[in-house]
Design an enzyme around this catalytic site. Structure first.
Site, mmCIF file in Angstrom:
data_model
loop_
_atom_site.group_PDB
_atom_site.id
_atom_site.type_symbol
_atom_site.label_atom_id
_atom_site.label_comp_id
_atom_site.label_asym_id
_atom_site.label_seq_id
_atom_site.Cartn_x
_atom_site.Cartn_y
_atom_site.Cartn_z
ATOM 1 N N PHE A 48 28.332 -48.062 -44.268
ATOM 2 C CA PHE A 48 27.349 -47.966 -45.380
ATOM 3 C C PHE A 48 26.647 -49.340 -45.833
ATOM 4 C CE2 PHE A 48 31.057 -44.880 -46.000
ATOM 5 C CZ PHE A 48 30.297 -43.808 -46.174
ATOM 6 N N HIS A 49 26.197 -49.714 -44.742
ATOM 7 C CA HIS A 49 24.954 -51.003 -44.832
ATOM 8 C C HIS A 49 24.133 -50.891 -44.023
ATOM 9 C CE1 HIS A 49 28.191 -52.763 -42.715
ATOM 10 N NE2 HIS A 49 27.489 -53.335 -42.004
#
Ligand code: TYD
Length: 137
Positions: A48-49
């Site tokens: 999630f980045h």
């Protein structure tokens, strides 16, 4: 979106297989850091980045997992299940890792040391970052 996978050449003989990865040969950047993810619990999704600068090569050296890549316009899902296959991820790509088999070991070769300020952990910020880079409003 374009997915860049690299097939490494195993040095196989009757004893088994060996793969060597050298920077600026199999790996298209200077490797400053290596880490690996293992013992991932069932159903976990992580990542999630994106990164401002860091590039990576991911190799699932044992077991399997999937990687979702998002360049801000398109998404792709990639299955990693071969110790001789690497997935290159550029800095400005949002990534999520999921569907880890219980025996999965995901090896990551990274172009930078760990630096939290290089992370973009908010999806809307990520979209702003890639659109600003492409000159899109
Ligand atoms: P995290 O960023 O949550 O991993 P992922 O992006 O795969 O979901 O990292 C988990 C923890 O490990 C977090 O406390 C930061 C730390 N960490 C390091 O200390 N060094 C590293 O090189 C990495 C990748 C993480």
């Amino acid at each position: 979106m374009q997915v860049v996978t690299v097939r490494f050449q195993p040095h196989g003989d009757d004893r088994g297989q060996l793969i060597a990865l050298e920077e600026s040969k199999e790996i298209p950047f200077h490797v400053k850091r290596v880490y690996y993810i293992y013992d991932t619990k069932s159903g976990v999704r992580r990542g999630f980045h994106a990164h401002k600068k860091l590039e990576q090569i991911l190799v699932c050296v044992h077991g399997s997992c999937k990687i979702m890549l998002d360049d801000g316009e398109e998404r792709a899902d990639v299955l990693l299940d071969k110790p001789y296959e690497g997935l290159y991820i550029s800095n400005d790509t949002w990534r999520e890792m999921y569907d880890f088999s219980s025996d999965a070991v995901l090896l990551v070769l990274a172009s930078e040391l760990y630096d939290e300020s290089d992370y973009i952990r908010n999806y809307d910020e990520f979209l702003k970052f890639v659109r600003a880079k492409k000159g899109v409003q």
